[in-house]
Design a protein around this motif. Sequence first.
Motif, PDB file in Angstrom:
ATOM      1  N   HIS A 259       0.863  -1.180   0.000  1.00 25.27           N
ATOM      2  CA  HIS A 259       0.000   0.000   0.000  1.00 25.27           C
ATOM      3  C   HIS A 259       0.901   1.231   0.000  1.00 25.27           C
ATOM      4  O   HIS A 259       1.939   1.231   0.651  1.00 25.27           O
ATOM      5  CB  HIS A 259      -0.909   0.001   1.216  1.00 25.27           C
ATOM      6  CG  HIS A 259      -1.583  -1.325   1.452  1.00 25.27           C
ATOM      7  ND1 HIS A 259      -2.399  -1.921   0.514  1.00 25.27           N
ATOM      8  CD2 HIS A 259      -1.526  -2.177   2.494  1.00 25.27           C
ATOM      9  CE1 HIS A 259      -2.832  -3.080   0.980  1.00 25.27           C
ATOM     10  NE2 HIS A 259      -2.313  -3.266   2.173  1.00 25.27           N
ATOM     11  N   HIS A 260       0.501   2.246  -0.716  1.00 28.08           N
ATOM     12  CA  HIS A 260       1.377   3.404  -0.860  1.00 28.08           C
ATOM     13  C   HIS A 260       0.711   4.676  -0.353  1.00 28.08           C
ATOM     14  O   HIS A 260      -0.322   5.083  -0.892  1.00 28.08           O
ATOM     15  CB  HIS A 260       1.773   3.599  -2.322  1.00 28.08           C
ATOM     16  CG  HIS A 260       2.442   2.396  -2.926  1.00 28.08           C
ATOM     17  ND1 HIS A 260       3.746   2.050  -2.642  1.00 28.08           N
ATOM     18  CD2 HIS A 260       1.984   1.457  -3.777  1.00 28.08           C
ATOM     19  CE1 HIS A 260       4.062   0.949  -3.315  1.00 28.08           C
ATOM     20  NE2 HIS A 260       3.002   0.562  -3.999  1.00 28.08           N
ATOM     21  N   PRO A 261       1.300   5.333   0.660  1.00 25.72           N
ATOM     22  CA  PRO A 261       0.798   6.641   1.092  1.00 25.72           C
ATOM     23  C   PRO A 261       1.338   7.724   0.159  1.00 25.72           C
ATOM     24  O   PRO A 261       2.520   8.061   0.202  1.00 25.72           O
ATOM     25  CB  PRO A 261       1.365   6.796   2.509  1.00 25.72           C
ATOM     26  CG  PRO A 261       2.597   5.936   2.525  1.00 25.72           C
ATOM     27  CD  PRO A 261       2.401   4.848   1.505  1.00 25.72           C
ATOM     28  N   CYS A 314       5.180   8.581  -3.201  1.00 24.75           N
ATOM     29  CA  CYS A 314       4.904   7.668  -2.102  1.00 24.75           C
ATOM     30  C   CYS A 314       5.844   8.038  -0.968  1.00 24.75           C
ATOM     31  O   CYS A 314       7.023   8.294  -1.183  1.00 24.75           O
ATOM     32  CB  CYS A 314       5.143   6.222  -2.523  1.00 24.75           C
ATOM     33  SG  CYS A 314       4.987   5.107  -1.107  1.00 24.75           S
ATOM     34  N   LEU A 316       6.650   6.165   1.710  1.00 24.42           N
ATOM     35  CA  LEU A 316       7.442   5.097   2.314  1.00 24.42           C
ATOM     36  C   LEU A 316       8.902   5.354   1.953  1.00 24.42           C
ATOM     37  O   LEU A 316       9.242   5.397   0.772  1.00 24.42           O
ATOM     38  CB  LEU A 316       7.021   3.728   1.782  1.00 24.42           C
ATOM     39  CG  LEU A 316       5.765   3.095   2.351  1.00 24.42           C
ATOM     40  CD1 LEU A 316       5.547   1.711   1.754  1.00 24.42           C
ATOM     41  CD2 LEU A 316       5.852   2.988   3.863  1.00 24.42           C
ATOM     42  N   HIS A 319      10.491   3.565  -0.781  1.00 28.09           N
ATOM     43  CA  HIS A 319       9.848   3.726  -2.085  1.00 28.09           C
ATOM     44  C   HIS A 319      10.231   5.056  -2.726  1.00 28.09           C
ATOM     45  O   HIS A 319       9.826   5.354  -3.843  1.00 28.09           O
ATOM     46  CB  HIS A 319       8.328   3.606  -1.956  1.00 28.09           C
ATOM     47  CG  HIS A 319       7.906   2.215  -1.576  1.00 28.09           C
ATOM     48  ND1 HIS A 319       6.600   1.834  -1.459  1.00 28.09           N
ATOM     49  CD2 HIS A 319       8.642   1.109  -1.300  1.00 28.09           C
ATOM     50  CE1 HIS A 319       6.540   0.551  -1.105  1.00 28.09           C
ATOM     51  NE2 HIS A 319       7.769   0.108  -1.001  1.00 28.09           N
ATOM     52  N   MET A 407       9.363   6.166  -6.588  1.00 28.97           N
ATOM     53  CA  MET A 407       7.956   6.415  -6.870  1.00 28.97           C
ATOM     54  C   MET A 407       7.660   7.886  -6.613  1.00 28.97           C
ATOM     55  O   MET A 407       7.162   8.259  -5.543  1.00 28.97           O
ATOM     56  CB  MET A 407       7.134   5.510  -5.945  1.00 28.97           C
ATOM     57  CG  MET A 407       5.772   5.144  -6.452  1.00 28.97           C
ATOM     58  SD  MET A 407       4.994   3.985  -5.319  1.00 28.97           S
ATOM     59  CE  MET A 407       4.915   2.513  -6.311  1.00 28.97           C
TER      60      MET A 407
END
Length: 441
Positions: A259-261, A314, A316, A319, A407
Amino acid sequence: MSGTRRRFFQDAAILGAGLLGLSKRLQAQEEKRMPMRPRETNHGRTPAEGAFLPMMTPDVADLPHELDGGVKVFHLMAEPVKRKIAPFKTIEAWGYNGSCPGPTIQVQQGDRVRVVFENRLPESTSLHWHGLEIPIEQDGVPYISQKPVAPGEKYVYEFRVHQEGTFFYHAHSAMQEMMGQIGFFVAHPEKDYKPRVDHDYGLILQEWAVLPSNTVPNTAAMEFNWLTFNGVSAPMTTPLLARLGSRVRLRILNLGMDHHPVHLHGHQFVVTGTEGGRAPESSWCPMNTVLVGVAQARVVEFEAKYPGAWMIHCHLPHHMMNSMMDLLRDRQIQTADQTDVKALNQMESLARSVPFQHVHHAPIAQDAEGVPGFPQDAFMEMGMDEVVEKPETYGLPKNWSAGMMGMMTMIRVLPDREYDAIVSRKKMGSPSRQEEHHHES
Ligand SMILES: [Cu+2]
């Protein structure tokens, strides 16, 4: 120099290197896309009757269609695709019509759609229409709703789209999904959403595990070393453009294992829709980071109020990077017997071979070596503005690309004059050489 620091010199070369430019072909496709485009922005203009503001998918083309008695007919082929995700890294993914992710399909609510699908993969597959309420025989699940489409075979999907929203198509086979088999399917509403937007952009989030000296993603891996928006890692991602004062929609779609914030700099947005369609305005609340779970879409909108080049990424930390491996192009690098000078030379020679012309690293303190933990981000910055240059990067600050990895992309909020200058450069189709860049280090 300590071993750790040496490693970081090498990691810097790799991490910095994980990045590059849109192919001429895609750029050309983007220019000629969307014949039904009614407007570029809504500045005083309204779309023609029945038209809609098309979504732009940076670095991915749209799928054209033809009309057959009122039915919109699309041709989609599943096939192996070579995708350059960074200047020195091309992967052998699977996608559709030469593109990974596959080309974007855009229709309007109420349309009848036919997709003539051809399987050019070496194994059976099918097409699933994620989120669409269509008859079971169109659902694209092997054995459950249809026979698998064998290699070389065709299959015709046909349905009416009664919904509006951000949907997608993908192979209904887990490993094929991880090889990249996904694309946008956007259903524009019969009546424009309110408030109307001036810009509409789509981003597909994917992650890849590609071992050193390999080009084929390892779909069984649980750890990923390449993170992409629309099939490319930053700073190869093409910046989004917005006129100062305009309203912008971003559709963010995730099909991977994490899952990507996704965070936007400098502006607050509201979530106006999900993979299920438009959300009621009473549910909108201010945010600047939205968690996009696997198989979800999140649609956000904001007023582009502040000029600048604002990051979209993203959050993370891993990421926001590319390959985490000691990888110099496609060979393992030796970290033993290195000196500062040798490590820097290695970065320089990588830069020349990729080629990105400039290697920069930010200043470090005199006593840096004596500080526990050093280095962290030192030596990761590698400017490669020229290699990833395109009209959308025109006028960015020198060495901008050193701050972008993984990302990540940006939205450039520009006053009319600067916005128009870039649009006319895009129309001319020529990247704009910026001023001579001198190497200071
Ligand atoms: Cu992420």
